[in-house]
Design a protein around this motif. Sequence first.
Motif, PDB file in Angstrom:
ATOM      1  N   LYS A  95       0.850  -1.181   0.000  1.00  0.00           N
ATOM      2  CA  LYS A  95       0.000   0.000   0.000  1.00  0.00           C
ATOM      3  C   LYS A  95       0.887   1.233   0.000  1.00  0.00           C
ATOM      4  O   LYS A  95       2.046   1.193   0.428  1.00  0.00           O
ATOM      5  CB  LYS A  95      -0.983   0.011   1.168  1.00  0.00           C
ATOM      6  N   THR A 101      -5.492   2.935   3.245  1.00  0.00           N
ATOM      7  CA  THR A 101      -5.593   1.546   3.658  1.00  0.00           C
ATOM      8  C   THR A 101      -5.869   0.600   2.506  1.00  0.00           C
ATOM      9  O   THR A 101      -6.158  -0.572   2.713  1.00  0.00           O
ATOM     10  CB  THR A 101      -6.706   1.392   4.700  1.00  0.00           C
TER      11      THR A 101
ATOM     12  N   TYR B  32     -11.497   0.535   9.372  1.00  0.00           N
ATOM     13  CA  TYR B  32     -11.503   0.457   7.916  1.00  0.00           C
ATOM     14  C   TYR B  32     -11.995  -0.913   7.495  1.00  0.00           C
ATOM     15  O   TYR B  32     -11.592  -1.934   8.069  1.00  0.00           O
ATOM     16  CB  TYR B  32     -10.092   0.695   7.359  1.00  0.00           C
ATOM     17  N   GLY B  94      -6.474   0.459  10.739  1.00  0.00           N
ATOM     18  CA  GLY B  94      -6.017   1.499   9.828  1.00  0.00           C
ATOM     19  C   GLY B  94      -4.688   2.100  10.180  1.00  0.00           C
ATOM     20  O   GLY B  94      -4.153   2.901   9.435  1.00  0.00           O
TER      21      GLY B  94
END
Lengths: 114, 112
Positions: A95, A101, B32, B94
């Motif tokens: 990422k 995220t 998330y 997250g």
Amino acid sequence: EPEVTQTPSHQVTQMGQEVILRCVPISNHLYFYWYRQILGQKVEFLVSFYNNEISEKSEIFDDQFSVERPDGSNFTLKIRSTKLEDSAMYFCASKIGRLNTEAFFGQGTRLTVV
Amino acid sequence: QKEVEQDPGPLSVPEGAIVSLNCTYSNSAFQYFMWYRQYSRKGPELLMYTYSSGNKEDGRFTAQVDKSSKYISLFIRDSQPSDSATYLCAANSGGGADGLTFGKGTHLIIQP
């Protein structure tokens, strides 16, 4: 479109042998991960890597496992002495940054230990 | 306890139907939430992600999160045979390098 690439797609190894699974994350990404998926089971987190060191690891990631970023593009997972139960799909993911995220996965390496 | 629970199915629906896929989770720290699609022996492909509670729509897909009940949903409208796959929900807090906690995945079959 940028993608995470993994090699090899399939690796067969004898029990007790060392294997290295290779990944090239997306070029501007900063966080790198390894996951595994035993056939028919959940995708399980193994380890995360940032700034050239391990950030977080699961209880699965024991002393038999290690990760390395040997250069600016590759990210590797080494299993020192493979066991039958290490047979699984291994996925690399990356990422772009801390607050983003959205992790992108590679196609995986199928590891078969015989 | 970091767990995400998901009915593995299979879930079989006719083409054109609205599909509802669901997960529950137990970790209150999760902020998330993601939905991934996975074809057989392939890597998970990110479909959508949402932050905290609320809805997010992208084309035929709508993701919903209800943090009060710890419930995550994905709706697929006008389902197509090409939507046949395993759908994985995932969550994390997250923070930085936090790994994802996945559900087992629901195998979806869209019948032509």
